[in-house]
Write a protein that holds these residues in place. Structure first.
Motif, PDB file in Angstrom:
ATOM      1  N   GLU A   1       0.861  -1.181   0.000  1.00  0.00           N
ATOM      2  CA  GLU A   1       0.000   0.000   0.000  1.00  0.00           C
ATOM      3  C   GLU A   1       0.891   1.222   0.000  1.00  0.00           C
ATOM      4  O   GLU A   1       1.564   1.479   0.991  1.00  0.00           O
ATOM      5  N   ALA A   2       0.902   1.962  -1.091  1.00  0.00           N
ATOM      6  CA  ALA A   2       1.734   3.163  -1.218  1.00  0.00           C
ATOM      7  C   ALA A   2       3.187   2.806  -0.890  1.00  0.00           C
ATOM      8  O   ALA A   2       3.771   1.991  -1.572  1.00  0.00           O
ATOM      9  N   HIS A   3       3.743   3.390   0.155  1.00  0.00           N
ATOM     10  CA  HIS A   3       5.135   3.126   0.518  1.00  0.00           C
ATOM     11  C   HIS A   3       5.221   2.237   1.752  1.00  0.00           C
ATOM     12  O   HIS A   3       6.167   2.347   2.539  1.00  0.00           O
ATOM     13  N   LYS A   4       4.219   1.364   1.911  1.00  0.00           N
ATOM     14  CA  LYS A   4       4.208   0.445   3.057  1.00  0.00           C
ATOM     15  C   LYS A   4       3.836  -0.952   2.582  1.00  0.00           C
ATOM     16  O   LYS A   4       3.091  -1.126   1.625  1.00  0.00           O
ATOM     17  N   ASP A   5       4.366  -1.937   3.296  1.00  0.00           N
ATOM     18  CA  ASP A   5       3.948  -3.321   3.102  1.00  0.00           C
ATOM     19  C   ASP A   5       3.031  -3.657   4.270  1.00  0.00           C
ATOM     20  O   ASP A   5       3.343  -3.342   5.426  1.00  0.00           O
ATOM     21  N   VAL A   6       1.893  -4.271   3.964  1.00  0.00           N
ATOM     22  CA  VAL A   6       0.914  -4.605   4.995  1.00  0.00           C
ATOM     23  C   VAL A   6       0.885  -6.129   5.148  1.00  0.00           C
ATOM     24  O   VAL A   6       0.555  -6.849   4.216  1.00  0.00           O
ATOM     25  N   LEU A   7       1.242  -6.562   6.348  1.00  0.00           N
ATOM     26  CA  LEU A   7       1.247  -7.976   6.682  1.00  0.00           C
ATOM     27  C   LEU A   7       0.041  -8.258   7.557  1.00  0.00           C
ATOM     28  O   LEU A   7      -0.164  -7.585   8.563  1.00  0.00           O
ATOM     29  N   LYS A   8      -0.772  -9.228   7.160  1.00  0.00           N
ATOM     30  CA  LYS A   8      -1.933  -9.604   7.952  1.00  0.00           C
ATOM     31  C   LYS A   8      -1.787 -11.080   8.308  1.00  0.00           C
ATOM     32  O   LYS A   8      -1.617 -11.920   7.422  1.00  0.00           O
ATOM     33  N   ILE A   9      -1.826 -11.363   9.592  1.00  0.00           N
ATOM     34  CA  ILE A   9      -1.661 -12.729  10.091  1.00  0.00           C
ATOM     35  C   ILE A   9      -3.003 -13.216  10.607  1.00  0.00           C
ATOM     36  O   ILE A   9      -3.653 -12.549  11.419  1.00  0.00           O
ATOM     37  N   TYR A  10      -3.423 -14.375  10.117  1.00  0.00           N
ATOM     38  CA  TYR A  10      -4.699 -14.975  10.504  1.00  0.00           C
ATOM     39  C   TYR A  10      -4.434 -16.156  11.437  1.00  0.00           C
ATOM     40  O   TYR A  10      -3.548 -16.968  11.177  1.00  0.00           O
ATOM     41  N   PHE A  11      -5.229 -16.247  12.498  1.00  0.00           N
ATOM     42  CA  PHE A  11      -5.084 -17.332  13.459  1.00  0.00           C
ATOM     43  C   PHE A  11      -6.188 -18.361  13.256  1.00  0.00           C
ATOM     44  O   PHE A  11      -7.231 -18.061  12.679  1.00  0.00           O
ATOM     45  N   HIS A  12      -5.953 -19.582  13.742  1.00  0.00           N
ATOM     46  CA  HIS A  12      -6.972 -20.625  13.669  1.00  0.00           C
ATOM     47  C   HIS A  12      -8.211 -20.151  14.427  1.00  0.00           C
ATOM     48  O   HIS A  12      -8.109 -19.515  15.479  1.00  0.00           O
ATOM     49  N   LYS A  13      -9.357 -20.467  13.884  1.00  0.00           N
ATOM     50  CA  LYS A  13     -10.619 -20.087  14.511  1.00  0.00           C
ATOM     51  C   LYS A  13     -10.801 -20.900  15.792  1.00  0.00           C
ATOM     52  O   LYS A  13     -10.641 -22.116  15.795  1.00  0.00           O
ATOM     53  N   GLN A  14     -11.118 -20.215  16.859  1.00  0.00           N
ATOM     54  CA  GLN A  14     -11.342 -20.873  18.141  1.00  0.00           C
ATOM     55  C   GLN A  14     -12.798 -21.293  18.257  1.00  0.00           C
ATOM     56  O   GLN A  14     -13.680 -20.713  17.613  1.00  0.00           O
ATOM     57  N   LYS A  15     -13.054 -22.265  19.090  1.00  0.00           N
ATOM     58  CA  LYS A  15     -14.418 -22.762  19.280  1.00  0.00           C
ATOM     59  C   LYS A  15     -15.319 -21.620  19.757  1.00  0.00           C
ATOM     60  O   LYS A  15     -14.976 -20.876  20.664  1.00  0.00           O
ATOM     61  N   GLY A  16     -16.456 -21.490  19.088  1.00  0.00           N
ATOM     62  CA  GLY A  16     -17.421 -20.452  19.454  1.00  0.00           C
ATOM     63  C   GLY A  16     -17.222 -19.125  18.745  1.00  0.00           C
ATOM     64  O   GLY A  16     -18.042 -18.228  18.862  1.00  0.00           O
ATOM     65  N   GLU A  17     -16.146 -18.969  18.001  1.00  0.00           N
ATOM     66  CA  GLU A  17     -15.907 -17.724  17.267  1.00  0.00           C
ATOM     67  C   GLU A  17     -16.542 -17.811  15.896  1.00  0.00           C
ATOM     68  O   GLU A  17     -16.456 -18.844  15.225  1.00  0.00           O
ATOM     69  N   LEU A  18     -17.167 -16.717  15.476  1.00  0.00           N
ATOM     70  CA  LEU A  18     -17.760 -16.670  14.147  1.00  0.00           C
ATOM     71  C   LEU A  18     -16.679 -16.510  13.086  1.00  0.00           C
ATOM     72  O   LEU A  18     -16.714 -17.148  12.040  1.00  0.00           O
TER      73      LEU A  18
END
Length: 127
Positions: free
Chosen positions: A24-41
């Protein structure tokens, strides 16, 4: 074992499912996803922004002209190495990209629908 990830505040790297990286423009955007926990949508995720390193590179040795180029932040490359070890990141093909875009679109639809329902419920409470 994963010093760069723990440096980001991720105390249990084994919970990481996948990650995405975009510019994005002059930045790198890192997004880390975690395993879905029980009860989380939805699975939890965290986002980090890294400024790109700016360097001047000689374009033509005879005229001495320089061109400004950007490259990925060194710390980010270390984090990505650790993420690749954790997620066993695979090479993405065009078909995978199409599927990912469709998956992201469906996820966005769910998030927006959920948020709309939440706002409507809040409005009902005000009546």
């Amino acid at each position: 074992m994963y010093p760069n990830l723990t440096g980001l505040g991720i105390h249990d790297p084994k919970q990481i499912e996948r990650y995405s990286l975009r510019q994005e423009a002059h930045k790198d955007v890192l997004k880390i996803y975690f395993h879905k926990q029980k009860g989380e949508l939805f699975a939890k995720s965290v986002k980090f922004k890294y400024p790109r390193q700016v360097k001047n590179v000689r374009v033509d040795s005879s005229s001495g002209d320089y061109k400004e180029v950007t490259e990925i932040n060194r710390n980010l490359t270390l984090v990505i190495d650790e993420l690749n070890r954790l997620t066993k990141h695979e090479v993405v093909t065009d078909v995978d990209v199409k599927q990912k875009i469709l998956s992201d679109l469906r996820h966005l639809e769910k998030v927006v629908s959920s948020k709309i329902a939440e706002i409507e419920a809040d409005l009902e409470k005000l009546k």
